[in-house]
Enzyme design. Structure first.
Site, PDB file in Angstrom:
ATOM      1  N   TYR A   1     -23.351  -1.531 -22.944  1.00 18.44           N
ATOM      2  CA  TYR A   1     -23.826  -2.412 -24.009  1.00 18.44           C
ATOM      3  C   TYR A   1     -24.930  -1.859 -24.897  1.00 18.44           C
ATOM      4  O   TYR A   1     -25.394  -2.560 -25.796  1.00 18.44           O
ATOM      5  CB  TYR A   1     -24.295  -3.745 -23.429  1.00 18.44           C
ATOM      6  CG  TYR A   1     -25.246  -3.655 -22.255  1.00 18.44           C
ATOM      7  CD1 TYR A   1     -26.507  -3.086 -22.367  1.00 18.44           C
ATOM      8  CD2 TYR A   1     -24.862  -4.146 -21.005  1.00 18.44           C
ATOM      9  CE1 TYR A   1     -27.361  -3.007 -21.293  1.00 18.44           C
ATOM     10  CE2 TYR A   1     -25.729  -4.074 -19.919  1.00 18.44           C
ATOM     11  CZ  TYR A   1     -26.969  -3.512 -20.066  1.00 18.44           C
ATOM     12  OH  TYR A   1     -27.819  -3.428 -19.002  1.00 18.44           O
TER      13      TYR A   1
ATOM     14  N   CYS B   1     -61.070 -12.976  -2.031  1.00 16.62           N
ATOM     15  CA  CYS B   1     -61.966 -12.612  -0.942  1.00 16.62           C
ATOM     16  C   CYS B   1     -62.792 -11.412  -1.415  1.00 16.62           C
ATOM     17  O   CYS B   1     -62.214 -10.360  -1.737  1.00 16.62           O
ATOM     18  CB  CYS B   1     -61.180 -12.238   0.310  1.00 16.62           C
ATOM     19  SG  CYS B   1     -62.205 -11.491   1.603  1.00 16.62           S
TER      20      CYS B   1
ATOM     21  N   LYS C   1     -25.567 -11.912 -19.899  1.00 16.89           N
ATOM     22  CA  LYS C   1     -26.528 -11.183 -19.062  1.00 16.89           C
ATOM     23  C   LYS C   1     -25.929 -11.041 -17.664  1.00 16.89           C
ATOM     24  O   LYS C   1     -25.941 -11.966 -16.874  1.00 16.89           O
ATOM     25  CB  LYS C   1     -27.867 -11.916 -18.997  1.00 16.89           C
ATOM     26  CG  LYS C   1     -28.949 -11.127 -18.279  1.00 16.89           C
ATOM     27  CD  LYS C   1     -30.283 -11.849 -18.333  1.00 16.89           C
ATOM     28  CE  LYS C   1     -31.373 -11.011 -17.681  1.00 16.89           C
ATOM     29  NZ  LYS C   1     -31.086 -10.705 -16.274  1.00 16.89           N
TER      30      LYS C   1
ATOM     31  N   CYS D   1     -62.111  -6.400   4.920  1.00 19.12           N
ATOM     32  CA  CYS D   1     -60.932  -7.270   5.040  1.00 19.12           C
ATOM     33  C   CYS D   1     -59.691  -6.394   5.159  1.00 19.12           C
ATOM     34  O   CYS D   1     -59.329  -5.683   4.216  1.00 19.12           O
ATOM     35  CB  CYS D   1     -60.841  -8.180   3.817  1.00 19.12           C
ATOM     36  SG  CYS D   1     -59.524  -9.414   3.892  1.00 19.12           S
TER      37      CYS D   1
ATOM     38  N   GLU E   1     -24.234  -2.179 -17.142  1.00 17.73           N
ATOM     39  CA  GLU E   1     -24.472  -2.871 -15.878  1.00 17.73           C
ATOM     40  C   GLU E   1     -23.281  -2.659 -14.958  1.00 17.73           C
ATOM     41  O   GLU E   1     -22.132  -2.910 -15.345  1.00 17.73           O
ATOM     42  CB  GLU E   1     -24.656  -4.365 -16.136  1.00 17.73           C
ATOM     43  CG  GLU E   1     -25.371  -5.099 -15.045  1.00 17.73           C
ATOM     44  CD  GLU E   1     -26.879  -5.118 -15.256  1.00 17.73           C
ATOM     45  OE1 GLU E   1     -27.573  -5.738 -14.432  1.00 17.73           O
ATOM     46  OE2 GLU E   1     -27.364  -4.521 -16.231  1.00 17.73           O
TER      47      GLU E   1
ATOM     48  N   CYS F   1     -61.657 -16.778   3.686  1.00 15.94           N
ATOM     49  CA  CYS F   1     -60.523 -15.852   3.786  1.00 15.94           C
ATOM     50  C   CYS F   1     -59.813 -16.040   5.130  1.00 15.94           C
ATOM     51  O   CYS F   1     -60.458 -16.024   6.182  1.00 15.94           O
ATOM     52  CB  CYS F   1     -61.021 -14.414   3.658  1.00 15.94           C
ATOM     53  SG  CYS F   1     -59.721 -13.169   3.901  1.00 15.94           S
TER      54      CYS F   1
ATOM     55  N   GLU G   1     -25.201 -11.415 -26.012  1.00 16.65           N
ATOM     56  CA  GLU G   1     -24.430 -10.788 -24.949  1.00 16.65           C
ATOM     57  C   GLU G   1     -24.615 -11.558 -23.646  1.00 16.65           C
ATOM     58  O   GLU G   1     -25.688 -12.133 -23.416  1.00 16.65           O
ATOM     59  CB  GLU G   1     -24.892  -9.333 -24.732  1.00 16.65           C
ATOM     60  CG  GLU G   1     -24.826  -8.477 -25.972  1.00 16.65           C
ATOM     61  CD  GLU G   1     -25.558  -7.150 -25.833  1.00 16.65           C
ATOM     62  OE1 GLU G   1     -25.387  -6.312 -26.716  1.00 16.65           O
ATOM     63  OE2 GLU G   1     -26.290  -6.982 -24.844  1.00 16.65           O
TER      64      GLU G   1
ATOM     65  N   ASP H   1     -25.251 -10.016 -13.832  1.00 21.52           N
ATOM     66  CA  ASP H   1     -26.077  -9.955 -12.636  1.00 21.52           C
ATOM     67  C   ASP H   1     -25.630  -8.758 -11.811  1.00 21.52           C
ATOM     68  O   ASP H   1     -24.840  -8.870 -10.873  1.00 21.52           O
ATOM     69  CB  ASP H   1     -25.941 -11.250 -11.834  1.00 21.52           C
ATOM     70  CG  ASP H   1     -27.029 -11.388 -10.783  1.00 21.52           C
ATOM     71  OD1 ASP H   1     -27.996 -10.608 -10.833  1.00 21.52           O
ATOM     72  OD2 ASP H   1     -26.914 -12.269  -9.922  1.00 21.52           O
TER      73      ASP H   1
ATOM     74  N   LYS I   1     -32.527 -17.469 -19.851  1.00 21.55           N
ATOM     75  CA  LYS I   1     -32.041 -17.684 -18.488  1.00 21.55           C
ATOM     76  C   LYS I   1     -31.534 -19.122 -18.332  1.00 21.55           C
ATOM     77  O   LYS I   1     -32.210 -20.070 -18.758  1.00 21.55           O
ATOM     78  CB  LYS I   1     -33.159 -17.444 -17.483  1.00 21.55           C
ATOM     79  CG  LYS I   1     -33.578 -15.979 -17.354  1.00 21.55           C
ATOM     80  CD  LYS I   1     -32.492 -15.162 -16.696  1.00 21.55           C
ATOM     81  CE  LYS I   1     -33.000 -13.820 -16.226  1.00 21.55           C
ATOM     82  NZ  LYS I   1     -33.829 -13.889 -15.043  1.00 21.55           N
TER      83      LYS I   1
ATOM     84  N   ARG J   1     -32.033   2.376 -13.100  1.00 19.39           N
ATOM     85  CA  ARG J   1     -33.241   1.992 -13.830  1.00 19.39           C
ATOM     86  C   ARG J   1     -34.504   2.498 -13.132  1.00 19.39           C
ATOM     87  O   ARG J   1     -35.437   2.957 -13.769  1.00 19.39           O
ATOM     88  CB  ARG J   1     -33.323   0.462 -13.967  1.00 19.39           C
ATOM     89  CG  ARG J   1     -34.579   0.009 -14.713  1.00 19.39           C
ATOM     90  CD  ARG J   1     -34.848  -1.483 -14.510  1.00 19.39           C
ATOM     91  NE  ARG J   1     -33.807  -2.308 -15.070  1.00 19.39           N
ATOM     92  CZ  ARG J   1     -33.741  -2.649 -16.354  1.00 19.39           C
ATOM     93  NH1 ARG J   1     -34.648  -2.205 -17.202  1.00 19.39           N
ATOM     94  NH2 ARG J   1     -32.772  -3.421 -16.782  1.00 19.39           N
TER      95      ARG J   1
ATOM     96  N   PHE K   1       2.153   1.857  -3.471  1.00 19.17           N
ATOM     97  CA  PHE K   1       1.036   2.295  -4.315  1.00 19.17           C
ATOM     98  C   PHE K   1       0.744   3.775  -4.074  1.00 19.17           C
ATOM     99  O   PHE K   1       0.572   4.561  -5.014  1.00 19.17           O
ATOM    100  CB  PHE K   1      -0.205   1.444  -4.004  1.00 19.17           C
ATOM    101  CG  PHE K   1      -1.411   1.803  -4.841  1.00 19.17           C
ATOM    102  CD1 PHE K   1      -1.667   1.156  -6.042  1.00 19.17           C
ATOM    103  CD2 PHE K   1      -2.299   2.790  -4.419  1.00 19.17           C
ATOM    104  CE1 PHE K   1      -2.781   1.493  -6.812  1.00 19.17           C
ATOM    105  CE2 PHE K   1      -3.404   3.129  -5.182  1.00 19.17           C
ATOM    106  CZ  PHE K   1      -3.648   2.476  -6.376  1.00 19.17           C
ATOM    107  N   ASP K   2       0.689   4.165  -2.801  1.00 17.73           N
ATOM    108  CA  ASP K   2       0.372   5.555  -2.460  1.00 17.73           C
ATOM    109  C   ASP K   2       1.442   6.514  -2.976  1.00 17.73           C
ATOM    110  O   ASP K   2       1.135   7.633  -3.406  1.00 17.73           O
ATOM    111  CB  ASP K   2       0.228   5.710  -0.946  1.00 17.73           C
ATOM    112  CG  ASP K   2      -1.032   5.042  -0.414  1.00 17.73           C
ATOM    113  OD1 ASP K   2      -1.960   4.802  -1.223  1.00 17.73           O
ATOM    114  OD2 ASP K   2      -1.085   4.752   0.796  1.00 17.73           O
TER     115      ASP K   2
ATOM    116  N   SER L   1     -37.626  -3.641 -19.181  1.00  8.98           N
ATOM    117  CA  SER L   1     -37.050  -4.939 -18.865  1.00  8.98           C
ATOM    118  C   SER L   1     -37.210  -5.869 -20.059  1.00  8.98           C
ATOM    119  O   SER L   1     -37.988  -5.586 -20.977  1.00  8.98           O
ATOM    120  CB  SER L   1     -37.720  -5.538 -17.632  1.00  8.98           C
ATOM    121  OG  SER L   1     -39.117  -5.639 -17.850  1.00  8.98           O
TER     122      SER L   1
ATOM    123  N   CYS M   1     -60.489 -12.547   7.229  1.00 12.24           N
ATOM    124  CA  CYS M   1     -61.790 -12.052   7.691  1.00 12.24           C
ATOM    125  C   CYS M   1     -62.868 -13.125   7.731  1.00 12.24           C
ATOM    126  O   CYS M   1     -63.989 -12.865   8.170  1.00 12.24           O
ATOM    127  CB  CYS M   1     -62.251 -10.886   6.816  1.00 12.24           C
ATOM    128  SG  CYS M   1     -62.648 -11.344   5.115  1.00 12.24           S
TER     129      CYS M   1
ATOM    130  N   ASP N   1       0.830  -1.207   0.000  1.00 10.90           N
ATOM    131  CA  ASP N   1       0.000   0.000   0.000  1.00 10.90           C
ATOM    132  C   ASP N   1       0.863   1.256   0.000  1.00 10.90           C
ATOM    133  O   ASP N   1       0.526   2.255  -0.642  1.00 10.90           O
ATOM    134  CB  ASP N   1      -0.902   0.012   1.247  1.00 10.90           C
ATOM    135  CG  ASP N   1      -1.993  -1.053   1.173  1.00 10.90           C
ATOM    136  OD1 ASP N   1      -2.177  -1.628   0.079  1.00 10.90           O
ATOM    137  OD2 ASP N   1      -2.649  -1.295   2.205  1.00 10.90           O
TER     138      ASP N   1
END
Length: 672
Positions: free
Chosen positions: A224, A425, A114, A431, A172, A407, A112, A116, A313, A135, A36-37, A82, A410, A33
């Protein structure tokens, strides 16, 4: 001398970016570190003295800005829709057939990975990043520009290039697994709750209020998709545009592929089903996009997603666990949904305790018994669901699960309409979950967006007897002193809430209609009804058949709206809301026409034009009194055809003997 300084700045920039990648992505520290600094400080001083040599992607530029007290909500210029999902080859082939039916057989696809992660939209003006927006709900999102500027792979400034003066690029934001594991271990060691998966970590990071804290967390980004005015004049295809975007300095995933046939698409999918496990980041499928921009325009959009793209998917992770019991949730529309309460089990990086069972049909299909050992998957990698039962582990003598007839909240006898799988219901006025749910729906962000009033406030006010009907919200000002005396409600928060209630009266008619909570009426349907009938009184006066004739409405929705608006209690409620000052009619904008030569004529535009974009052509037609429609029917007067028009539209227009004209014909009609 200057050449040597520029060379040193370039060398330090490259070295430090490489060290960052090694540290954050590969969890490897090639230097200390301290060293790096030292290098970073040297680069900072050189850039300060010679700013003309500073690289837009310099590691010195990714340190964060001022603290954000509240994220600003920004409307997307182009909605962030979506994608539709598919999980098998047959559905993907059906997608391909639908595409070819509209645009013909000369189709290429771009495949492409997908990712996550967290979807983001970046706007650049004159090569400078000016805005980053999440989004959100697809129509509007949170502006997180300062936080996004800390992401090392997102350039603040582009080098000179042939990019548009203003453009939007989407992608993404994600976190590599090695970095996620390292940071999560640090949180665990510090006694802080860890994150479930890299996606949650990335999403949570982007929403931190202090960009300096965001800068400490290693996020990455793939871009993308490009949006710009007159984009089709710059590029003919998606593939062409992403190659250009790469040359402008953006990080594009190297694994993106141009496919000339469905066999190529399936080969790509098959390869990455195995190879994805060797990636340093998570993917959950493949995105398939029609390559040609003109064909994309021809295919268009549904209310929720583009017709020219789909995501495939991969098979979800499946685990086995014990079903402890089933509970039943009552929604705001009265729908009763069974929920499986499970013995906690780890699934796709999160601990699952509950899973959806959808309806009575699903319980019967699974043949669920008390205490069964069940298989659980995450549908689309998001919502856990019970997909089967391990019959070999079923205890002898266990009783089958029996769906309730009344139900659970209720005690009212449940109804099940013909052709529907869901039980309801009918006791909407007595309710509790329905009453509270309707109130919470009404104040929601996409509905009336009442600031200062949340779900917990609704619950509290309902328990105190202050709220029962949605119109009661607009009577709360009469209880102002009583409200200020409540525990946990300060005078300022009550004033803010009442101001938010007052401001909501300016919401347009389509928002009010959506907020009423009519079954089957979502945001898009509410807008179509409002635009077609103009006022609530005209919708009330319309027959179910007249409603069903509106584009995208259909019989089931029309029946639901008709029944709702012919219930005396609902009409009384609408009357109270009118008295409160809510808008129940479209606010017509005064349109000054450039001419009336196209008055009373309907037009549909298809294809690509040399001198106009389709939007420009549509504006020209409407400014001279013409009306745009979205589909070919016998009521269409003219089909305006350009290059690459879809063969199915051409064939239908010829069959119905609809005149097919050019953009030049439009000009001649306007200026005879």
């Amino acid at each position: 001398m200057l050449a040597g300084i520029q060379e040193r700045i370039d060398q330090l920039t490259q070295e430090l970016n490489d060290y960052n990648y090694q540290y954050y992505v590969l969890a490897n520290s090639p230097i200390s570190d301290y060293d790096f600094d030292l290098k970073l400080k040297e680069l900072e001083s050189l850039e300060l003295e010679y700013p003309q040599f500073r690289d837009p992607n310099s590691p010195t530029q990714k340190v964060g800005g001022d603290i954000t007290q509240k994220f600003r909500t920004v409307a997307h210029r182009w909605p962030m829709l979506s994608l539709g999902n598919t999980y098998n080859e047959q559905e993907l082939r059906e997608f391909d057939e639908r595409v070819r039916k509209v645009v013909g057989d000369q189709v290429q696809y771009v495949c492409e990975l997908k990712f996550d992660g967290l979807s983001i939209s970046l706007t650049y003006e004159d090569g400078t990043l000016v805005q980053a927006v999440t989004r959100g709900d697809g129509v509007q999102g949170d502006e997180v520009t300062n936080n996004v500027k800390t992401v090392r792979r997102i350039p603040h400034h582009l080098k000179k290039g042939n990019y548009p003066a203003t453009f939007e690029i989407r992608g993404e934001i994600f976190m590599h697994r090695a970095a996620f594991e390292r940071l999560n271990k640090q949180r665990q060691d510090a006694g802080v709750q860890s994150y479930a998966n890299p996606r949650n970590f990335a999403s949570g990071t982007i929403k931190l209020q202090d960009p300096k804290e965001v800068a400490k967390r290693p996020l990455d980004c793939f871009l993308y998709f490009l949006y710009a005015d007159n984009r089709n004049r710059l590029f003919a295809s998606h593939w062409e545009s992403i190659q250009a975007v790469k040359s402008w300095g953006f990080q594009i995933c190297e694994h993106t592929s141009l496919c000339h046939s469905m066999d190529n698409v399936f080969s790509f999918i098959s390869h990455w089903d195995t190879a994805r496990h060797q990636l340093s980041y998570d993917i959950d499928g493949i995105v398939i996009k029609v390559n040609d921009y003109a064909q994309q325009e021809e295919l268009g959009f549904t209310a929720k997603s583009p017709r020219w793209a789909i995501s495939y998917k991969y098979k979800a992770e499946r685990v086995e666990t014990e079903l402890e019991r089933i509970t039943y949730q009552v929604g705001r529309t009265g729908a009763v949904t069974p929920v499986a309460n499970l013995k906690p089990v780890l699934l796709a990086g999160t601990t699952v305790k509950r899973a959806s069972l959808h309806n009575a049909n699903e319980i019967a299909r699974l043949d669920l018994h008390e205490g069964d050992t069940v298989y659980v998957e995450k549908g689309g990698e998001i919502i856990p669901k019970v997909i089967g039962v391990n019959g070999e582990k079923r205890a002898i003598g266990t009783a089958p699960i029996v769906y309730p007839s009344v139900c659970p909240e209720c005690g009212t006898e449940l109804l099940r309409q013909e052709g529907e799988a869901v039980h309801y219901c009918p006791n909407e006025d007595g309710c509790k979950p329905q009453i509270v749910g309707k109130l919470q729906h009404f104040i929601g962000r996409k509905m009336m967006d009442i600031q200062g009033m949340g779900d917990e406030t609704i619950e509290t006010f309902y328990k105190l007897g202050l709220l029962h009907k949605i119109a009661d919200i607009y009577s709360l000002k009469e209880h102002q002193e009583e409200l200020k005396g409540l525990a946990r409600f300060g005078a300022k928060s009550i004033d803010n809430m009442l101001a938010g209630i007052e401001q909501s009266k300016s919401k347009p008619f389509e928002k009010v209609l959506f907020a009423l909570g009519i079954r089957h009426v979502g945001e898009t349907i509410a807008k179509k009804l409002a635009q077609h009938f103009k006022t609530i009184d005209q919708i009330i006066a319309a027959s179910a058949e007249e409603m069903a004739a509106v584009q995208d409405i259909g019989g089931r929705i029309a029946d639901s709206v008709y029944n709702y608006l012919h219930d005396p209690q609902h009409l009384l409620e609408i009357g109270r809301l009118k008295e409160a000052g809510l808008r129940f009619e479209i606010e017509e904008q005064e349109v000054v026409l450039a001419g009336d030569s196209l008055m009373g004529k309907t037009f549909l535009i298809s294809g690509v034009f040399a001198d106009f974009s389709r939007d420009e052509l549509a504006q020209l037609i409407e400014s001279h009194g013409g009306k745009m429609v979205s589909s070919i029917s016998a009521k269409l007067n003219y089909l305006v055809a350009g290059d690459k028009m879809g063969p199915s539209k051409l064939a239908k227009a010829e069959k119905l003997q609809i005149p097919i004209i050019s953009d030049q014909d439009i000009l001649n009609m306007i200026n005879p």
